[in-house]
Design a protein around this motif. Structure first.
Motif, PDB file in Angstrom:
ATOM      1  N   PHE A 116       2.389  -8.328  -4.332  1.00  0.00           N
ATOM      2  CA  PHE A 116       1.605  -9.344  -5.116  1.00  0.00           C
ATOM      3  C   PHE A 116       0.384  -8.328  -5.421  1.00  0.00           C
ATOM      4  O   PHE A 116      -0.353  -7.703  -4.893  1.00  0.00           O
ATOM      5  N   GLU A 117       0.143  -8.202  -7.087  1.00  0.00           N
ATOM      6  CA  GLU A 117      -0.751  -7.272  -7.683  1.00  0.00           C
ATOM      7  C   GLU A 117      -1.797  -8.173  -8.588  1.00  0.00           C
ATOM      8  O   GLU A 117      -1.177  -9.099  -9.016  1.00  0.00           O
ATOM      9  N   SER A 118      -2.923  -8.060  -8.268  1.00  0.00           N
ATOM     10  CA  SER A 118      -3.994  -8.726  -9.063  1.00  0.00           C
ATOM     11  C   SER A 118      -4.945  -7.803  -9.425  1.00  0.00           C
ATOM     12  O   SER A 118      -5.449  -6.708  -8.797  1.00  0.00           O
ATOM     13  N   ARG A 155      -6.295  -2.596  -9.942  1.00  0.00           N
ATOM     14  CA  ARG A 155      -5.493  -3.601  -9.175  1.00  0.00           C
ATOM     15  C   ARG A 155      -5.755  -3.761  -7.433  1.00  0.00           C
ATOM     16  O   ARG A 155      -5.659  -2.682  -7.205  1.00  0.00           O
ATOM     17  N   ARG A 156      -5.498  -4.745  -6.973  1.00  0.00           N
ATOM     18  CA  ARG A 156      -5.445  -4.891  -5.594  1.00  0.00           C
ATOM     19  C   ARG A 156      -3.901  -5.322  -5.321  1.00  0.00           C
ATOM     20  O   ARG A 156      -3.614  -6.280  -5.909  1.00  0.00           O
ATOM     21  N   GLY A 199       2.154  -6.251   7.229  1.00  0.00           N
ATOM     22  CA  GLY A 199       1.758  -5.896   5.507  1.00  0.00           C
ATOM     23  C   GLY A 199       0.459  -5.461   5.604  1.00  0.00           C
ATOM     24  O   GLY A 199      -0.065  -4.912   6.703  1.00  0.00           O
ATOM     25  N   PHE A 200       0.236  -4.940   4.247  1.00  0.00           N
ATOM     26  CA  PHE A 200      -0.969  -3.945   4.169  1.00  0.00           C
ATOM     27  C   PHE A 200      -1.365  -4.215   2.669  1.00  0.00           C
ATOM     28  O   PHE A 200      -0.780  -4.935   1.837  1.00  0.00           O
ATOM     29  N   VAL A 201      -2.524  -3.799   2.626  1.00  0.00           N
ATOM     30  CA  VAL A 201      -3.212  -4.024   1.132  1.00  0.00           C
ATOM     31  C   VAL A 201      -3.710  -2.829   0.611  1.00  0.00           C
ATOM     32  O   VAL A 201      -4.094  -1.837   1.527  1.00  0.00           O
ATOM     33  N   VAL A 202      -3.596  -2.319  -0.530  1.00  0.00           N
ATOM     34  CA  VAL A 202      -3.971  -1.224  -1.311  1.00  0.00           C
ATOM     35  C   VAL A 202      -4.852  -1.406  -2.460  1.00  0.00           C
ATOM     36  O   VAL A 202      -4.870  -2.466  -3.196  1.00  0.00           O
ATOM     37  N   HIS A 203      -6.078  -0.823  -2.077  1.00  0.00           N
ATOM     38  CA  HIS A 203      -6.993  -0.880  -3.326  1.00  0.00           C
ATOM     39  C   HIS A 203      -8.217   0.340  -3.429  1.00  0.00           C
ATOM     40  O   HIS A 203      -8.440   0.750  -2.373  1.00  0.00           O
TER      41      HIS A 203
END
Length: 183
Positions: free
Chosen positions: A35-37, A47-48, A57-61
Motif C-alpha cells: 500500500f502506498e500513499s 510516499r509512505r 511487514g515493514f514501512v518505507v518512508h
C-alpha cells in the motif's frame, strides 16, 4: 487470481481532521500486499509504503525502512485479507441467508459479506486483531459502492471504512487491474 492493483484517492480522518491522499495498492490474495500513499500536493516522492508478507511487514518512508511490530503486521495483513475476501479468493464460503455470506480462511478472522440485489457485495463486517500489543479487537464495517472491473473481475469502486463505530476513511478507485493465473 494472481493479484489485484489499483490507484485512487482516499480521504482519511486523522484525529478528526480530514486528510486527502493519493493511493496505490497491489494485493496478492492472502499472500502479500503493498500500500502506498502520499499527499498529492507534496508529490509521489514523499510516499509512505507499507509492505505486508506472510510472516511480517515493514514501512518505507523518507528512505528509511522500519519493521512493523508483530501486532501491527498482523493488523495490516488482516486488513489486506478483507480485499481478498471480496474476490471470494480461496476461502471457505457458506450462505448465511439469501443476502449474506460467511467466509473464512485459515490464519484470518471470518468475515460476513452482505449482498446487494444485483449480487455484488454491498458491505462487509470483520473483526480484526488490534495493532496494539494489549489492545482489543477492532470491529470493521466496510460499505461498497459502484464497480470497477478488469479481466472479468468485478471489484467495488468506492469503499467506506468504519472502525468501532467511527468513520476512518473513504477510498475511491480510479484505475483497477486484475492479474489472472494463466491456467
Amino acid at each position: 487470481m494472481r493479484a489485484i492493483s489499483w490507484t485512487g484517492t482516499m480521504r482519511m480522518l486523522l484525529e478528526g481532521v480530514p486528510v486527502d491522499l493519493a493511493v496505490e495498492a497491489r494485493i496478492e490474495p492472502f499472500a502479500r500486499a503493498r500500500f502506498e500513499s502520499w499527499v498529492p500536493s507534496d508529490g509521489r516522492s514523499t510516499r509512505r509504503t507499507v509492505m505486508i508478507e506472510r510472516d511480517g511487514g515493514f514501512v518505507v518512508h523518507a528512505g528509511a525502512q522500519t519493521a512493523l511490530s508483530p501486532e501491527q503486521a498482523r493488523f495490516q495483513r488482516q486488513q489486506a485479507g478483507t480485499y481478498a475476501y471480496l474476490l471470494l479468493a480461496p476461502a471457505f464460503v457458506s450462505a448465511a441467508s439469501g443476502t449474506r455470506l460467511n467466509a473464512s480462511r485459515d490464519g484470518y478472522p471470518p468475515i460476513v459479506l452482505t449482498l446487494a440485489r444485483d449480487g455484488r457485495i454491498a458491505a462487509a463486517e470483520y473483526r480484526i486483531a488490534s495493532p496494539d500489543r494489549d489492545g482489543m479487537a477492532v470491529r470493521q464495517r466496510l460499505g461498497f459502492t459502484g464497480t470497477v472491473s478488469s479481466g472479468g473481475v468485478r471489484f467495488p469502486r468506492g469503499m467506506t471504512l468504519v472502525q468501532d463505530g467511527r468513520l476512518v476513511s473513504r477510498l475511491t478507485i480510479t484505475d483497477f487491474s486484475a492479474e489472472l493465473d494463466p491456467a
